[in-house]
Design a protein around this motif. Structure first.
Motif, PDB file in Angstrom:
ATOM      1  N   THR A 129     -19.575 -68.744   8.952  1.00 51.63           N
ATOM      2  CA  THR A 129     -20.176 -67.566   8.326  1.00 51.63           C
ATOM      3  C   THR A 129     -19.601 -66.286   8.917  1.00 51.63           C
ATOM      4  N   LYS A 130     -19.452 -66.255  10.243  1.00 52.46           N
ATOM      5  CA  LYS A 130     -18.819 -65.091  10.883  1.00 52.46           C
ATOM      6  C   LYS A 130     -17.374 -64.945  10.431  1.00 52.46           C
ATOM      7  N   ALA A 131     -16.686 -66.074  10.368  1.00 56.32           N
ATOM      8  CA  ALA A 131     -15.254 -66.042  10.047  1.00 56.32           C
ATOM      9  C   ALA A 131     -14.993 -65.604   8.608  1.00 56.32           C
ATOM     10  N   LEU A 132     -15.929 -65.846   7.714  1.00 54.56           N
ATOM     11  CA  LEU A 132     -15.713 -65.474   6.312  1.00 54.56           C
ATOM     12  C   LEU A 132     -15.562 -63.974   6.145  1.00 54.56           C
ATOM     13  N   GLY A 133     -16.305 -63.193   6.911  1.00 53.38           N
ATOM     14  CA  GLY A 133     -16.157 -61.744   6.881  1.00 53.38           C
ATOM     15  C   GLY A 133     -16.395 -61.143   5.510  1.00 53.38           C
ATOM     16  N   SER A 134     -15.583 -60.109   5.189  1.00 52.00           N
ATOM     17  CA  SER A 134     -15.677 -59.447   3.888  1.00 52.00           C
ATOM     18  C   SER A 134     -14.418 -59.744   3.095  1.00 52.00           C
ATOM     19  N   LYS A 135     -14.399 -59.294   1.852  1.00 53.76           N
ATOM     20  CA  LYS A 135     -13.225 -59.521   1.015  1.00 53.76           C
ATOM     21  C   LYS A 135     -12.115 -58.519   1.301  1.00 53.76           C
ATOM     22  N   GLU A 136     -12.421 -57.505   2.070  1.00 51.67           N
ATOM     23  CA  GLU A 136     -11.413 -56.487   2.371  1.00 51.67           C
ATOM     24  C   GLU A 136     -10.440 -56.995   3.430  1.00 51.67           C
ATOM     25  N   LYS A 137      -9.150 -56.862   3.159  1.00 46.48           N
ATOM     26  CA  LYS A 137      -8.129 -57.237   4.137  1.00 46.48           C
ATOM     27  C   LYS A 137      -7.816 -56.024   4.996  1.00 46.48           C
ATOM     28  N   ARG A 138      -8.170 -56.128   6.261  1.00 44.41           N
ATOM     29  CA  ARG A 138      -7.902 -55.019   7.177  1.00 44.41           C
ATOM     30  C   ARG A 138      -7.703 -55.592   8.581  1.00 44.41           C
ATOM     31  N   PRO A 139      -6.877 -54.930   9.390  1.00 43.85           N
ATOM     32  CA  PRO A 139      -6.664 -55.423  10.760  1.00 43.85           C
ATOM     33  C   PRO A 139      -7.870 -55.130  11.637  1.00 43.85           C
ATOM     34  N   SER A 140      -8.122 -56.035  12.564  1.00 46.13           N
ATOM     35  CA  SER A 140      -9.174 -55.797  13.546  1.00 46.13           C
ATOM     36  C   SER A 140      -8.680 -54.768  14.562  1.00 46.13           C
ATOM     37  N   SER A 141      -9.581 -54.303  15.406  1.00 43.84           N
ATOM     38  CA  SER A 141      -9.207 -53.306  16.414  1.00 43.84           C
ATOM     39  C   SER A 141      -8.152 -53.859  17.370  1.00 43.84           C
ATOM     40  N   VAL A 142      -8.270 -55.145  17.691  1.00 43.31           N
ATOM     41  CA  VAL A 142      -7.274 -55.765  18.579  1.00 43.31           C
ATOM     42  C   VAL A 142      -5.927 -55.839  17.872  1.00 43.31           C
ATOM     43  N   GLU A 143      -5.944 -56.163  16.567  1.00 46.97           N
ATOM     44  CA  GLU A 143      -4.693 -56.217  15.812  1.00 46.97           C
ATOM     45  C   GLU A 143      -4.012 -54.857  15.764  1.00 46.97           C
ATOM     46  N   LEU A 144      -4.804 -53.793  15.638  1.00 48.98           N
ATOM     47  CA  LEU A 144      -4.220 -52.447  15.608  1.00 48.98           C
ATOM     48  C   LEU A 144      -3.482 -52.158  16.904  1.00 48.98           C
ATOM     49  N   SER A 145      -4.061 -52.623  18.002  1.00 50.24           N
ATOM     50  CA  SER A 145      -3.400 -52.448  19.297  1.00 50.24           C
ATOM     51  C   SER A 145      -2.135 -53.302  19.377  1.00 50.24           C
ATOM     52  N   ASN A 146      -2.221 -54.547  18.906  1.00 50.61           N
ATOM     53  CA  ASN A 146      -1.067 -55.444  18.957  1.00 50.61           C
ATOM     54  C   ASN A 146       0.046 -55.012  18.014  1.00 50.61           C
TER      55      ASN A 146
END
Length: 333
Positions: free
Chosen positions: A257-274
């Motif tokens: 349920t957590k992993a499903l998230g929303s339908k919007e494709k966006r980078p997480s805060s960690v991804e923005l850093s990476n």
């Protein structure tokens, strides 16, 4: 999305209040939303000489007829009030499925939050009408059903004031246990599309993976039988989870349920850093002097913290360098 998990204790208490309370304990520890029992008066739901289902015979249920078997598994209304109160102290909500009209009236007076329609009652007109009269949300199991059976039941509820927002339909196979090749899980999604209602899955398979897969496909309710010990005598123990397995299923569903998230494709805060260190930008492949034209031969892409996006390659090629660039230096235009 919040998935409601129903731990189906059913008749796995074997007629013992002590075992029923232990089942409530284990359901609460597993983190389910509801622990569900079954409410019935044997003489109102089965003839005295009705034969048992094959799975009931295979699972060594006591009693030579359905009536004899069920009579040993009844919980009185007083028992159910006690179990409801006990469940409250354990932090889990009590639920039960009614199999006759008297039991339905009792559960309505008891104040259960919604009515669970068992698969065997989906074509029981007076039963469905009785449940509809309460005006509460309904969760309908569809084992043994075809689409036309679901459509008829849905129509009855809609015509009697139960809106689609109050209806959840559970895909289900009435086999105990259900082999994987008979699960047909994609039918759950098709039910939701065809009828425009919330869907879920009542799981009679061995293991936990199908319930977790159903969650990933959009199930908003998951129901699963559980027992204290699969080796116990009784009709449903063999196709039930043991407590540690129930906990594993709940954890899996909550994680999915957590992993499903929303339908919007966006980078997480960690991804923005990476992204700053993982993506490549335009650099000088060789030394470039002022006035030289940028080209495929003197440009390259390498990892750097910032710079021009390589997707602008064609825009940069052909432009004139406005200063000198050393090898590996970020390009500016």
């Amino acid at each position: 999305m919040n998935v409601q998990i129903i731990a189906e204790a059913g008749v796995n208490h074997n007629g013992s209040m002590e075992l029923a309370k232990l089942l409530i304990d284990k359901a609460a520890l597993a983190g389910v939303d509801f622990v569900k029992f079954q409410s019935f008066k044997s003489e109102l739901i089965v003839t005295k000489n009705a034969e048992k289902a094959q799975y009931q015979v295979d699972n060594q249920s006591s009693g030579s007829t359905q009536y004899e078997m069920l009579k040993k598994l009844e919980l009185s209304f007083e028992d159910q009030i006690e179990l409801r109160n006990y469940a409250k102290t354990c932090g889990v909500e009590f639920l039960s499925t009614a199999f006759d009209l008297e039991s339905a009236d009792f559960l309505n007076e008891l104040g259960i939050p919604f009515f669970k329609i068992p698969s065997g009652e989906i074509t029981n007109y007076p039963y469905l009408l009785k449940v509809a009269s309460f005006g509460k949300p309904v969760v309908i199991s569809t084992g043994m059903s075809e689409m036309k059976d679901i459509e008829c039941a849905l129509k009855l509820f809609l015509e009697n004031g139960i809106t689609k927002e109050k209806i959840t339909i559970l895909h289900c196979s009435t086999e105990y246990p259900t082999p994987m090749e008979n699960v047909n899980l994609l039918a759950m999604s098709e039910i939701g599309i065809k009828f425009g209602v919330k869907v879920g899955y009542s799981d009679h398979t061995l293991g936990v993976e199908v319930s977790i897969a159903a969650t990933a496909l959009g199930a908003q309710v998951i129901e699963k039988h559980f027992t204290l010990d699969r080796s116990m005598e009784g009709p449903d123990h063999l196709a039930s989870l043991e407590p540690d397995e129930l906990k594993s299923m709940v954890d899996g569903i909550r994680n999915i349920t957590k992993a499903l998230g929303s339908k919007e494709k966006r980078p997480s805060s960690v991804e923005l850093s990476n992204r700053k260190v993982a993506r490549k930008y335009l650099v000088a492949k060789t030394k470039i002097v002022q006035g030289e034209v940028f080209s495929d031969e003197n440009l390259s892409t390498k990892r750097s913290a910032e710079g021009i996006n390589p997707m602008r390659w064609k825009e940069v090629v052909g432009k004139v360098a406005r200063r000198d660039f050393d090898e590996d230096e970020l390009i500016e235009i």
